[in-house]
Design a protein around this motif. Structure first.
Motif, short mmCIF file in Angstrom:
data_model
loop_
_atom_site.label_atom_id
_atom_site.label_comp_id
_atom_site.label_asym_id
_atom_site.label_seq_id
_atom_site.Cartn_x
_atom_site.Cartn_y
_atom_site.Cartn_z
N CYS A 1 59.83 45.52 12.29
CA CYS A 1 58.97 45.17 11.17
C CYS A 1 58.11 46.38 10.82
O CYS A 1 57.60 47.02 11.73
N PRO A 2 57.91 46.77 9.58
CA PRO A 2 58.26 46.02 8.35
C PRO A 2 59.60 46.44 7.72
O PRO A 2 59.91 45.96 6.64
N VAL B 1 62.26 44.01 5.81
CA VAL B 1 61.84 43.48 4.51
C VAL B 1 61.72 44.63 3.48
O VAL B 1 62.12 44.48 2.33
N VAL B 2 61.19 45.78 3.92
CA VAL B 2 61.05 46.91 3.00
C VAL B 2 62.42 47.31 2.43
O VAL B 2 62.59 47.50 1.23
N LYS C 1 63.85 44.66 0.06
CA LYS C 1 63.23 44.74 -1.27
C LYS C 1 63.87 45.87 -2.07
O LYS C 1 64.23 45.69 -3.24
N ASP D 1 65.42 42.12 14.49
CA ASP D 1 63.99 41.91 14.73
C ASP D 1 63.67 40.43 14.54
O ASP D 1 63.85 39.87 13.46
N LYS D 2 63.19 39.80 15.62
CA LYS D 2 62.97 38.36 15.58
C LYS D 2 61.97 37.95 14.49
O LYS D 2 62.08 36.88 13.89
N GLY D 3 60.99 38.83 14.27
CA GLY D 3 59.98 38.54 13.25
C GLY D 3 60.58 38.37 11.86
O GLY D 3 59.99 37.74 10.98
N LYS E 1 61.09 34.59 10.15
CA LYS E 1 60.03 33.99 9.32
C LYS E 1 59.75 34.84 8.09
O LYS E 1 59.52 34.33 7.00
N ASP E 2 59.74 36.16 8.28
CA ASP E 2 59.30 37.04 7.21
C ASP E 2 60.27 37.06 6.03
O ASP E 2 59.83 37.12 4.87
N ALA F 1 59.66 33.91 4.10
CA ALA F 1 58.37 33.95 3.42
C ALA F 1 58.38 34.95 2.27
O ALA F 1 57.84 34.69 1.19
N TRP F 2 59.04 36.08 2.47
CA TRP F 2 59.12 37.09 1.41
C TRP F 2 59.93 36.54 0.23
O TRP F 2 59.51 36.68 -0.92
#
Lengths: 374, 75
Positions: free
Chosen positions: B14-15, B18-19, B22, B40-42, B45-46, B49-50
Motif C-alpha cells: 500500500c498505496p 491503488v495508485v 487509478k 497486499d492484504k490491505g 478493503k481498499d 472502497a476506492w
C-alpha cells in the motif's frame, strides 16, 4: 523534507496531554473501529485513495499552526500523503511503521518501589489498551500477562540485571497473543496458566490455582494467586506484596470483564458476579488495582499508568454497583460490544493449536481489545 | 470475465496497488474492465472502497493462493 514520528513520541504526547492533529488516511471503517486516542488530539479521516489527485482540496481543513501527523495502516500511504502535503507547503510528519507499529508499542511505567529494593513496572500497550507487569527483586523477575513482543520484556529484565523466573497469564487471552510461553522458554523460567483455561493447550505449563504463592528474589516479594473466574472460567488475580491487586480481565478502572469471549456468557455470569461482589469485597480497600486493560484514554493517570484503589472502584465503578442480580446479568450478557478481532483464532494460538507467523499475528491483533463492558 | 487490460501489482505494498490501478483506469474507456492482481492484504478493503468512492464498479473479486484478484469496470 518530511519527518517520521515514532510511536514512542506519540505516546509521550498522550501522556503529556499535548495537542496533535492526526490526518488518518485509512478507510473510514478502519478509522471508526480503531484509532490513536489522545485527550487533546484532533482528527481528520480522508482515505489516501481519495487524495491521489492532490491534497489541495483538504488544505483548509488542516490547521496551519499545529503539528500534523499522517497515519495509515503500515506507513506507505502516510508517507505518500505527507510528501504531497509537503509539496504544497504544509508541514507534516508520518507515523513510522503505521498503526501496525502503534499496536506493538510498549511503554514501561514504574508503578512502585517494593520492599527491599524491589520494583513493580506496568507495560502500557497504549495502541491496543493492553497492560502487562513485571516484578523485579534481587536479580529475579516475574512477568504477568506478557504481550507477544517478548523481546521488550527480556531486554528490560536484562537491563535491570534480572533473570526471569516466572511468567504468568491471568487467563487464556482472547484479544492478544500471549508472549508468556515464548519468554518462559527463552529464559528457562516457569510458565503458569490457570488449568481450567488450559484444558486444550498443547504444551506443558505450571498449574496456577487459588492460593499458590510464588516469591521473587528469595523471600522478598510475595505473589499470591486468587481464583476469580468470570471473564474466563480460570481467570486468576494476583496480590503482590499485600498492596497491589493484578485484576486481569475481571475488573478494570471504569468497566468490568465480559463473560462471553469463550461463548459461555450465561454459564460464567454467576462466577463473574461472585468474583466481583464477594471475593473482591473481602479484600482490603487499600489494595491498588492494576488491570490487564484500559478501554478509554481517560483511564490513564497523569504519569501514563493505569491504576486505582480498590475502595475507589467499589465507590465509583458502575459495574461494581449493580445491586440487582438480574440487571447485572443483562448488562454483561446483552448488547455487548463487538468481540475483539479474530478472538477465536487468538485463543487457539494461545492454546498452541495454531502457529501463525508474525505477519498473521499482527493481522489477528488489529484493533482495540474489547474485553470489557461498561 | 473479459478484461480489456491487466495490471500485475503483486509484491507491491500500500498505496501502490491503488495508485497503479487509478493510473491504468485513467487511460481506459468507459465500460472497459481492468483485471488487477495484488498480494497486499490491505488491498481487499481498499480496492472496494476506492471503487465505491470513484463510482467505478468492482464487478468481481477472488482470492487464490494468496493472490487477490479484482475486476473493475470503468464508469
Amino acid at each position: 523534507m518530511i519527518k517520521s514520528m515514532a510511536s514512542k513520541e506519540v505516546a509521550q504526547k498522550i501522556f503529556n496531554k499535548e495537542e496533535l492533529f492526526i490526518l488518518d488516511v485509512r478507510n473510514e471503517s478502519d478509522f471508526i473501529d480503531w484509532k490513536i486516542e489522545g485527550e487533546n488530539f484532533s482528527y481528520l479521516n480522508i482515505p489516501y485513495f481519495d487524495l491521489l489527485d492532490g491534497v489541495e482540496g483538504i488544505l483548509d481543513r488542516i490547521p496551519k499552526d499545529r503539528e500534523v501527523l499522517v497515519v495509515c495502516a503500515k506507513e506507505g500511504s502516510s508517507v505518500m500523503v505527507a510528501e504531497m502535503l509537503d509539496e504544497v507547503g504544509q508541514n507534516a510528519s508520518y507515523l513510522s511503521g503505521g498503526m501496525k507499529a502503534w499496536s506493538e508499542y510498549l511503554q514501561p511505567v514504574k508503578i512502585a518501589d517494593l520492599e527491599d529494593g524491589g520494583e513493580l513496572y506496568q507495560f502500557v500497550r497504549i495502541g491496543k489498551g493492553c497492560l502487562s507487569y513485571m516484578v523485579l527483586s534481587k536479580g529475579e523477575a516475574a512477568i504477568v500477562d506478557a504481550t507477544r513482543m517478548a523481546d521488550v520484556y527480556m531486554e528490560f529484565a536484562k537491563e535491570k540485571g534480572a533473570v526471569i523466573k516466572h511468567v504468568f497469564d491471568t487467563h487464556l487471552h482472547a484479544d492478544h497473543i500471549s508472549g508468556g510461553r515464548k519468554i518462559a522458554e527463552a529464559a528457562s523460567g516457569s510458565y503458569w496458566l490457570p488449568p481450567k483455561d488450559a484444558e486444550e493447550v498443547t504444551f506443558p505449563y505450571e498449574k496456577l490455582t487459588d492460593g499458590i504463592e510464588v516469591t521473587v528474589g528469595g523471600t522478598s516479594i510475595m505473589i499470591q494467586a486468587l481464583y476469580s473466574p468470570g471473564h474466563t472460567i480460570g481467570s486468576t488475580s494476583f496480590v503482590i506484596d499485600s498492596k497491589y491487586l493484578l485484576s486481569g480481565d475481571i475488573l478494570f478502572i471504569d468497566s468490568i470483564g465480559r463473560p462471553d469471549l469463550a461463548g459461555k456468557a450465561q454459564d460464567w455470569v454467576t462466577d463473574l458476579r461472585e468474583s466481583l461482589y464477594k471475593r473482591y469485597r473481602k479484600l482490603s480497600d487499600e489494595l491498588v488495582v492494576l488491570p490487564a486493560h484500559f478501554m478509554i484514554i481517560e483511564e490513564l493517570n497523569d504519569d501514563g499508568s493505569v491504576s486505582e484503589k480498590l475502595g475507589t472502584l467499589f465507590a465509583e465503578n458502575h459495574g461494581l454497583n449493580i445491586e440487582n442480580e438480574e440487571e447485572f446479568r443483562r448488562l454483561v450478557t446483552e448488547n455487548l460490544p463487538p468481540q475483539p478481532n479474530a478472538y477465536q483464532e487468538i485463543r487457539e494460538a494461545n492454546m498452541g493449536k495454531i502457529n501463525p507467523d508474525l505477519e498473521q499475528q499482527r493481522e489477528m491483533e488489529i484493533g482495540p481489545n474489547r474485553c470489557a463492558v461498561r | 470475465m473479459e478484461a480489456a487490460k491487466f495490471l500485475d501489482a503483486k509484491g507491491f505494498a500500500c498505496p501502490m496497488p491503488v495508485v497503479r490501478t487509478k493510473k491504468a483506469m485513467d487511460g481506459m474507456a468507459q465500460g472497459e474492465v481492468l483485471e488487477i492482481h495484488t498480494t497486499d492484504k490491505g488491498s481487499i478493503k481498499d480496492m472496494a472502497a476506492w471503487a465505491a468512492s470513484t463510482g467505478n464498479e468492482l464487478v468481481k473479486q477472488t482470492e487464490e493462493d494468496g493472490v487477490y484478484k479484482f475486476w473493475i469496470e470503468k464508469a
